[in-house]
Every structure is written in C-alpha cells, then in structure tokens.
Design a protein around this motif. Structure first.
Motif, PDB file in Angstrom:
ATOM      1  N   ALA A  27      13.380  -1.348  30.639  1.00  0.00           N
ATOM      2  CA  ALA A  27      14.171  -1.917  31.922  1.00  0.00           C
ATOM      3  C   ALA A  27      12.866  -2.389  32.840  1.00  0.00           C
ATOM      4  O   ALA A  27      12.840  -3.633  33.479  1.00  0.00           O
ATOM      5  N   GLU A  28      11.538  -1.930  32.593  1.00  0.00           N
ATOM      6  CA  GLU A  28      10.546  -2.218  33.415  1.00  0.00           C
ATOM      7  C   GLU A  28      10.028  -3.475  33.132  1.00  0.00           C
ATOM      8  O   GLU A  28       9.518  -4.358  33.842  1.00  0.00           O
ATOM      9  N   GLN A  29       9.845  -3.784  31.533  1.00  0.00           N
ATOM     10  CA  GLN A  29       9.705  -5.100  31.087  1.00  0.00           C
ATOM     11  C   GLN A  29      10.494  -6.167  31.333  1.00  0.00           C
ATOM     12  O   GLN A  29      10.249  -7.302  31.845  1.00  0.00           O
ATOM     13  N   THR A  70      12.978 -11.426  23.342  1.00  0.00           N
ATOM     14  CA  THR A  70      11.643 -10.994  23.740  1.00  0.00           C
ATOM     15  C   THR A  70      11.082 -10.029  22.863  1.00  0.00           C
ATOM     16  O   THR A  70      11.936  -9.110  22.220  1.00  0.00           O
ATOM     17  N   PRO A  71       9.850  -9.638  22.573  1.00  0.00           N
ATOM     18  CA  PRO A  71       9.406  -8.739  21.658  1.00  0.00           C
ATOM     19  C   PRO A  71       9.571  -7.524  22.264  1.00  0.00           C
ATOM     20  O   PRO A  71       9.825  -6.459  21.391  1.00  0.00           O
ATOM     21  N   TYR A  72       9.571  -7.055  23.534  1.00  0.00           N
ATOM     22  CA  TYR A  72       9.751  -5.882  23.748  1.00  0.00           C
ATOM     23  C   TYR A  72      11.330  -5.418  23.793  1.00  0.00           C
ATOM     24  O   TYR A  72      11.648  -4.227  23.383  1.00  0.00           O
ATOM     25  N   PHE A  73      12.031  -6.220  23.770  1.00  0.00           N
ATOM     26  CA  PHE A  73      13.573  -6.020  23.723  1.00  0.00           C
ATOM     27  C   PHE A  73      13.907  -5.682  22.083  1.00  0.00           C
ATOM     28  O   PHE A  73      14.759  -4.645  21.664  1.00  0.00           O
ATOM     29  N   LEU A  74      13.295  -6.347  21.213  1.00  0.00           N
ATOM     30  CA  LEU A  74      13.555  -6.200  19.804  1.00  0.00           C
ATOM     31  C   LEU A  74      12.838  -4.929  19.449  1.00  0.00           C
ATOM     32  O   LEU A  74      13.265  -4.230  18.688  1.00  0.00           O
ATOM     33  N   ALA A  75      11.663  -4.553  19.964  1.00  0.00           N
ATOM     34  CA  ALA A  75      10.957  -3.151  19.736  1.00  0.00           C
ATOM     35  C   ALA A  75      11.729  -1.932  20.491  1.00  0.00           C
ATOM     36  O   ALA A  75      11.913  -1.005  19.670  1.00  0.00           O
ATOM     37  N   ALA A  76      12.267  -2.175  21.415  1.00  0.00           N
ATOM     38  CA  ALA A  76      13.099  -1.170  22.023  1.00  0.00           C
ATOM     39  C   ALA A  76      14.378  -0.993  21.370  1.00  0.00           C
ATOM     40  O   ALA A  76      14.609   0.154  21.054  1.00  0.00           O
ATOM     41  N   ASN A  77      14.793  -2.082  20.832  1.00  0.00           N
ATOM     42  CA  ASN A  77      16.224  -1.918  19.993  1.00  0.00           C
ATOM     43  C   ASN A  77      15.930  -1.359  18.616  1.00  0.00           C
ATOM     44  O   ASN A  77      16.801  -0.213  18.351  1.00  0.00           O
TER      45      ASN A  77
END
Length: 96
Positions: A27-29, A70-77
């Motif tokens: 969420a911060e990202q 986004t890379p951070y969404f894919l990593a978080a998933n």
C-alpha cells in the motif's frame, strides 16, 4: 469514469500479521508511485478475522492496468499468495 475494486481475501490461520505487514508495504508503494490511484485500503472483517476487504479506486482502467503491472505489485502478489486460503474474489465497480 473512476473505477472501484473490492477484493475479498481469506487469509490462512496464523498468517494475519505477516499478511498485514506485506500488504502495508504494498500500500505504501501504491500511494507513493501511482498518481492514478485514489484509494488503497485494507480492512479486516469484524465477523471473521481471517477475511479482509481491499477497497481500491483508480482514475480509470488504464490506472488499474498500470497498477497490476508494477514490480512491487507482482512481488507482493507472490508473497501474499503463500498466505491466503484461496484466490481472492475481485469485484470491479463503476464509480457514480
């Protein structure tokens, strides 16, 4: 027209703290890097503490699609996928 998303996510027993930590970082990202995102909030159900609702709102579908790439969404998933009991239920909404 703005687009809303309501995601219902059931987390495995004992995984709440880790789920909330990973989601908070995501969420911060989102808030820092996505000008098309208007709302990105995690809520836990009072009726069942293993169930979470993610409330999202974006300026348009293009912003939704950009978010999902986004890379951070894919990593978080990938990280969150290990903590959930089943695939999330996703509902797309039109803002009125």
């Amino acid at each position: 027209m703005a687009v809303g998303i309501l995601a219902t996510i059931t987390v495995k027993e004992g995984m709440n703290a880790e789920f909330e930590m990973v989601f908070a970082a995501l969420a911060e990202q989102v808030r820092a890097n996505e000008p098309g995102n208007l709302l990105y909030v995690l809520n836990r159900s009072r009726a069942n503490g293993q169930v979470y609702k993610v409330m999202e709102q974006y300026e348009n579908m293009e912003a939704v699609q950009a978010h999902r790439q986004t890379p951070y969404f894919l990593a978080a998933n990938e990280s969150l996928g290990k903590l959930v009991a089943a695939a999330p239920e996703i509902e797309l909404l039109d803002t009125v």
